[in-house]
Write a protein that holds these residues in place. Structure first.
Motif, PDB file in Angstrom:
ATOM      1  N   SER A  96     -47.205  21.207 -12.023  1.00 25.60           N
ATOM      2  CA  SER A  96     -46.061  22.106 -11.841  1.00 25.60           C
ATOM      3  C   SER A  96     -46.507  23.547 -12.046  1.00 25.60           C
ATOM      4  CB  SER A  96     -44.940  21.756 -12.832  1.00 25.60           C
ATOM      5  OG  SER A  96     -43.839  22.630 -12.678  1.00 25.60           O
ATOM      6  N   SER A  97     -46.732  24.237 -10.932  1.00 25.57           N
ATOM      7  CA  SER A  97     -47.200  25.619 -10.979  1.00 25.57           C
ATOM      8  C   SER A  97     -46.574  26.372  -9.817  1.00 25.57           C
ATOM      9  CB  SER A  97     -48.730  25.654 -10.879  1.00 25.57           C
ATOM     10  OG  SER A  97     -49.211  26.974 -10.883  1.00 25.57           O
ATOM     11  N   ASP A  98     -45.885  27.463 -10.114  1.00 26.38           N
ATOM     12  CA  ASP A  98     -45.133  28.177  -9.087  1.00 26.38           C
ATOM     13  C   ASP A  98     -46.079  28.887  -8.122  1.00 26.38           C
ATOM     14  OD1 ASP A  98     -43.326  29.767  -7.605  1.00 26.38           O
ATOM     15  OD2 ASP A  98     -41.946  29.850  -9.308  1.00 26.38           O
ATOM     16  N   LEU A  99     -46.096  28.416  -6.879  1.00 24.03           N
ATOM     17  CA  LEU A  99     -46.981  28.985  -5.864  1.00 24.03           C
ATOM     18  C   LEU A  99     -46.647  30.437  -5.558  1.00 24.03           C
ATOM     19  CD1 LEU A  99     -46.926  25.917  -3.429  1.00 24.03           C
ATOM     20  CD2 LEU A  99     -48.811  26.584  -4.944  1.00 24.03           C
ATOM     21  N   ARG A 100     -45.428  30.839  -5.842  1.00 28.08           N
ATOM     22  CA  ARG A 100     -45.007  32.208  -5.534  1.00 28.08           C
ATOM     23  C   ARG A 100     -45.717  33.235  -6.413  1.00 28.08           C
ATOM     24  NH1 ARG A 100     -38.714  30.447  -5.804  1.00 28.08           N
ATOM     25  NH2 ARG A 100     -39.599  29.592  -7.731  1.00 28.08           N
ATOM     26  N   PHE A 101     -46.080  32.843  -7.609  1.00 28.79           N
ATOM     27  CA  PHE A 101     -46.676  33.797  -8.544  1.00 28.79           C
ATOM     28  C   PHE A 101     -47.955  34.408  -7.972  1.00 28.79           C
ATOM     29  CE2 PHE A 101     -49.644  34.466 -12.185  1.00 28.79           C
ATOM     30  CZ  PHE A 101     -49.016  35.577 -12.719  1.00 28.79           C
ATOM     31  N   THR A 102     -48.864  33.574  -7.510  1.00 30.39           N
ATOM     32  CA  THR A 102     -50.132  34.093  -6.989  1.00 30.39           C
ATOM     33  C   THR A 102     -50.044  34.483  -5.519  1.00 30.39           C
ATOM     34  OG1 THR A 102     -50.834  31.805  -6.601  1.00 30.39           O
ATOM     35  CG2 THR A 102     -51.581  32.868  -8.642  1.00 30.39           C
TER      36      THR A 102
END
Length: 484
Positions: A330-336
């Motif tokens: 679970s890691s927000d792709l939008r951040f990077t």
């Protein structure tokens, strides 16, 4: 479409020749007379391409109403330097002349374009040829007139849910003339917006295929996602009813868009490269073609990375995206994908790279336009509209967007009450919408305290912040108020 870029130039010339203070002075006929323009279908198409071209200019959705003014008011970005107009917009100092010029330009250019639309509507039945295409153009024009008035209302008027029968709205321009337009109450303004949208919905009933076409062949029936199509109308109705607090109706139209699965679907890839910017494959409901904005975006976001030297992202971006909770699953792709983190001398800044990631992309002209209405927003509207009646489905809808962005389900404790749910929805909108000009409207709608982009100053909600000032001359037209 290449035709659109041609007509941007015509309408920019017209805008320079019109008064900046009074939309009633506008005569947006380009370089052709009506008799020359509306003699065949090509003339109607050209007139509409001119309208779309005007939408894509810097004073409207090519900057001020996407990644510029309205996102600075929404505290998505800020320029911590008194030499830049963003400094005053971030602080809601509307009396500053630089800030006032920007705010006034949005008003005058939007009404200029509404006049363009009204000219098309005035002549819509002047010829008998191409009845079906003229029907589509008629629907688009009415839908766009409502769309533009609605965004003006969101910017310059009181939030509908905090209004009453006497709250003042806008001059709703329905004719192409130079007469003074009366100012309507806010309720009457919204009634007129919905009247136009309902008629547009009927006229565009057969407009079912709105997928993006990147061949740019002149065919008015293709690539209609960059024209104000049937689903753009329904999505705008969802926005309007949501803004009114009429959640049953908002849910109805948001669901109709979501259910149009032959046209729209949330991202299923492990990357969001295909949906993070125009044409946002399968997620763009309506966008504008604008291939000339890359250099302006590069100059704003990528020229430097030290505080006070560029338009920076929020300094609490880690907190907004909850990076401390990221896991392998679970890691927000939008951040990077949306931001580049810069660390120097013990300080951290964030460069916004969603639209243009580097100089090479700007040089190649990778960015072709702007997404004005997206599918995730329909999920948010439907989710929030259902929360009180069907909490399980509401949370499931939110989780579908989260999944499409690489995240697991939302923590149940964050959405256990309506208040907590709205707080989470505000964070989610801030994560999804940078560069799209939607966060300010959410802050206004929720009407809660919020922090500036530096995460230093806290602002309490007020009309002084949320209701932008009208151009001085426009206030002269407030003596005749229409209630209907």
């Amino acid at each position: 479409m290449k035709k659109i870029s041609k007509y941007i130039g015509i309408f920019m010339v017209v805008a320079l020749l019109t008064s900046c203070n009074d939309f009633l002075d506008v005569q947006p006929k380009g370089q052709l007379t009506d008799d020359e323009m509306f003699t065949d279908l090509t003339g109607y198409e050209d007139a509409m391409f001119g309208v779309y071209g005007k939408l894509a200019t810097s004073n409207l959705y090519g900057q001020n109403l996407s990644w510029g003014m309205v996102d600075e008011l929404g505290q998505q970005f800020g320029y911590d330097n008194t030499q830049d107009v963003s400094y005053y917009l971030n602080r809601y100092q509307y009396t500053n002349q630089q800030a006032r010029n920007v705010v006034d330009a949005v008003w005058s250019n939007m009404y200029n374009n509404i006049a363009n639309v009204n000219n098309v509507l005035k002549h819509i039945n002047d010829i008998s040829a191409g009845a079906q295409e003229r029907k589509m153009i008629h629907g688009e024009a009415l839908g766009l007139r409502a769309f533009m008035h609605f965004d003006l209302a969101r910017l310059y008027c009181t939030d509908y849910t905090r209004s009453d029968a006497s709250t003042l709205g806008l001059p709703y321009a329905t004719e192409f003339n130079l007469k003074n337009h009366p100012r309507y109450t806010l309720q009457a303004t919204f009634n007129l917006i919905l009247k136009d949208l309902n008629q547009a919905d009927s006229l565009l009933a057969d407009d079912n295929d709105v997928t993006y076409d990147n061949t740019f062949v002149r065919d008015y029936s293709k690539g209609r996602v960059i024209l104000f199509n049937k689903y753009a109308v329904k999505a705008t109705k969802a926005r309007v009813y949501y803004a009114m607090g009429k959640y049953t109706e908002a849910a109805k139209y948001a669901r109709e868009v979501i259910n149009a699965t032959s046209n729209f679907a949330l991202n299923t890839s492990t990357s969001i490269d295909s949906v993070m910017r125009f044409p946002a494959s399968k997620e763009m409901i309506f966008g504008v073609y604008a291939a000339d904005r890359s250099n302006a975006i590069r100059a704003a976001f990528l020229r430097s990375n030290a505080f006070g030297t560029f338009l920076e992202g929020r300094r609490d971006t880690h907190s907004i995206y909850e990076t401390d909770l990221f896991t392998a699953l679970s890691s927000d792709l939008r951040f990077t994908s949306f931001y580049k983190e810069n660390t120097s001398g013990g300080s951290t800044s964030f460069s916004f790279i969603r639209l243009i990631q580097n100089d090479a992309e700007a040089t190649r002209g990778v960015l072709k336009g702007f997404v004005l209405i997206s599918l995730p927003e329909m999920y948010y509207i439907l989710s929030e509209s259902l929360y009180d009646s069907n909490q399980t489905e509401a949370i499931s809808l939110l989780n579908k967007v989260r999944k499409s962005r690489g995240l697991g389900d939302v923590d149940a404790t964050k959405v256990s009450t309506r208040t907590l749910f709205e707080q989470e929805m505000m964070r989610e909108r801030m994560r999804e919408f940078p560069g799209m000009g939607q966060t300010f409207y959410a802050l206004k709608h929720y009407n809660r305290s919020f922090t500036d982009f530096r995460n230093i100053d806290t602002y309490q909600p007020s009309d002084a912040i949320f209701n932008l000032p009208w151009p001085d001359r426009e206030n002269e037209y407030g003596d005749k108020v229409v209630h209907q």
